[in-house]
Write an enzyme that holds these catalytic residues in place. Structure first.
Site, PDB file in Angstrom:
ATOM      1  N   GLU A   1       2.727  12.905 -36.871  1.00 33.16           N
ATOM      2  CA  GLU A   1       3.559  11.764 -37.806  1.00 33.16           C
ATOM      3  C   GLU A   1       3.829  11.536 -39.255  1.00 33.16           C
ATOM      4  OE1 GLU A   1      -0.796  11.503 -37.127  1.00 33.16           O
ATOM      5  OE2 GLU A   1       0.303  12.255 -35.506  1.00 33.16           O
TER       6      GLU A   1
ATOM      7  N   ASP B   1      -4.330  11.497 -29.257  1.00 34.88           N
ATOM      8  CA  ASP B   1      -3.584  11.972 -29.883  1.00 34.88           C
ATOM      9  C   ASP B   1      -3.407  13.985 -30.761  1.00 34.88           C
ATOM     10  OD1 ASP B   1      -1.117  12.430 -31.504  1.00 34.88           O
ATOM     11  OD2 ASP B   1      -1.896  10.673 -33.398  1.00 34.88           O
ATOM     12  N   ASN B   2      -3.067  14.168 -31.257  1.00 32.41           N
ATOM     13  CA  ASN B   2      -2.847  15.265 -32.624  1.00 32.41           C
ATOM     14  C   ASN B   2      -3.997  16.192 -31.397  1.00 32.41           C
ATOM     15  OD1 ASN B   2      -3.669  12.749 -34.516  1.00 32.41           O
ATOM     16  ND2 ASN B   2      -1.590  14.311 -34.444  1.00 32.41           N
TER      17      ASN B   2
ATOM     18  N   ASP C   1      -7.591   8.733 -30.644  1.00 36.09           N
ATOM     19  CA  ASP C   1      -7.203   9.437 -31.979  1.00 36.09           C
ATOM     20  C   ASP C   1      -8.437   9.051 -32.987  1.00 36.09           C
ATOM     21  OD1 ASP C   1      -5.071  10.284 -33.343  1.00 36.09           O
ATOM     22  OD2 ASP C   1      -4.675   7.805 -34.145  1.00 36.09           O
TER      23      ASP C   1
ATOM     24  N   LYS D   1     -11.487  14.617 -33.647  1.00 33.40           N
ATOM     25  CA  LYS D   1     -11.499  15.658 -32.226  1.00 33.40           C
ATOM     26  C   LYS D   1     -11.905  16.080 -32.286  1.00 33.40           C
ATOM     27  CE  LYS D   1      -7.903  14.121 -33.690  1.00 33.40           C
ATOM     28  NZ  LYS D   1      -6.679  12.767 -33.877  1.00 33.40           N
TER      29      LYS D   1
END
Length: 260
Positions: free
Chosen positions: A245, A215-216, A187, A190
């Site tokens: 989120e 995540d993401n 997280d 990226k």
């Protein structure tokens, strides 16, 4: 002259539609830019504090010391009602909880601590003796996360390792006596998802059954990471659609189980 006005109107209309299309196409980038650059800079100037310091102040005032769920709830409330922040959040957090409970990890590694939300969320589910190591490059974030973790009463389960992932991951075996990790939560930046996954492989930190949870992967996105783990014969992947989120924007978590 009339023909010129008509052509000008047509040209202006085309430009307007193009701008609107690009704004819609890259709306996620624009929303992040608004929250993380424009709005937060303005509020920082007015308050004399960073957003993360304001979150910590709110949590100290409203959470119950020694109660991890109370700390999580206080962060979620602030981020829904006052300022957006890049925690995993309560909606994707439920997916995370289920994966942690299924994996039953003894050693967890988190890449990107931020304010400590996900570390607290995972550590609160760990049995006695289990340990979570979380890597954070930003000194200010690490300090705030440390205070959050202390407030939650989980300092005995969580170790914050300060520095870059590319520096710390190769040191985990010798310096921190970690032979392998059972679960890794990605997280952070990226564009580091893929090189850090490759670094975990090269360092021999993944065993058969080790879980990567990222995540993401849709917003802002990690396409190179997805392509790598989904196309790799030694990973078995599961996609978990969700939303960003605290915002109603499409996103997802990706679980990749290392097959050994």
């Amino acid at each position: 002259m009339l023909e010129g006005l008509v052509l000008g109107t047509i040209f202006a209309t085309i430009i307007l539609f193009l701008v609107l299309f690009l704004a819609w196409r890259f709306r996620a980038v624009l929303i992040f830019f608004w929250h993380e650059k424009i709005l937060v800079s303005f509020v920082n100037f007015l308050s004399g504090m960073s957003k993360e310091e304001r979150i910590l102040s709110w949590v100290k005032e409203h959470a119950m010391a020694g109660n991890p769920q109370s700390v999580l709830d206080a962060i979620d409330y602030y981020c829904y009602n006052t300022e957006w922040a890049m925690n995993v959040g309560d909606i994707k957090g439920v997916i995370m909880d289920r994966i942690v409970e299924e994996a039953k990890p003894r050693v967890l590694l988190e890449l990107g601590t931020y304010c400590g939300y996900s570390a607290i969320r995972m550590a609160r589910l760990l049995p006695p003796g289990a340990r979570l190591f979380t890597i954070e490059f930003n000194e200010s974030f690490a300090s705030i996360a440390s205070q959050m973790i202390q407030l939650a009463g989980l300092q005995d389960k969580i170790s914050i390792l300060k520095g870059s992932t590319q520096e710390i991951i190769p040191q985990l075996k010798k310096k921190h006596e970690i032979s392998t990790v059972d679960l890794v939560f990605l997280d952070h930046w990226k564009d580091r998802y893929l090189p850090d996954t490759q670094l975990l492989l090269e360092s021999g930190l993944l065993r058969k059954g080790s879980v990567l949870l990222a995540d993401n992967v849709i917003c802002p996105g990690a396409p190179e990471f997805l392509q790598f783990v989904r196309g790799h014969p030694r990973f078995q992947c599961t996609h978990y659609p969700a939303t960003v989120e605290y915002l109603r924007m499409r996103d997802a978590l990706e679980k990749a189980v290392f097959l050994g």
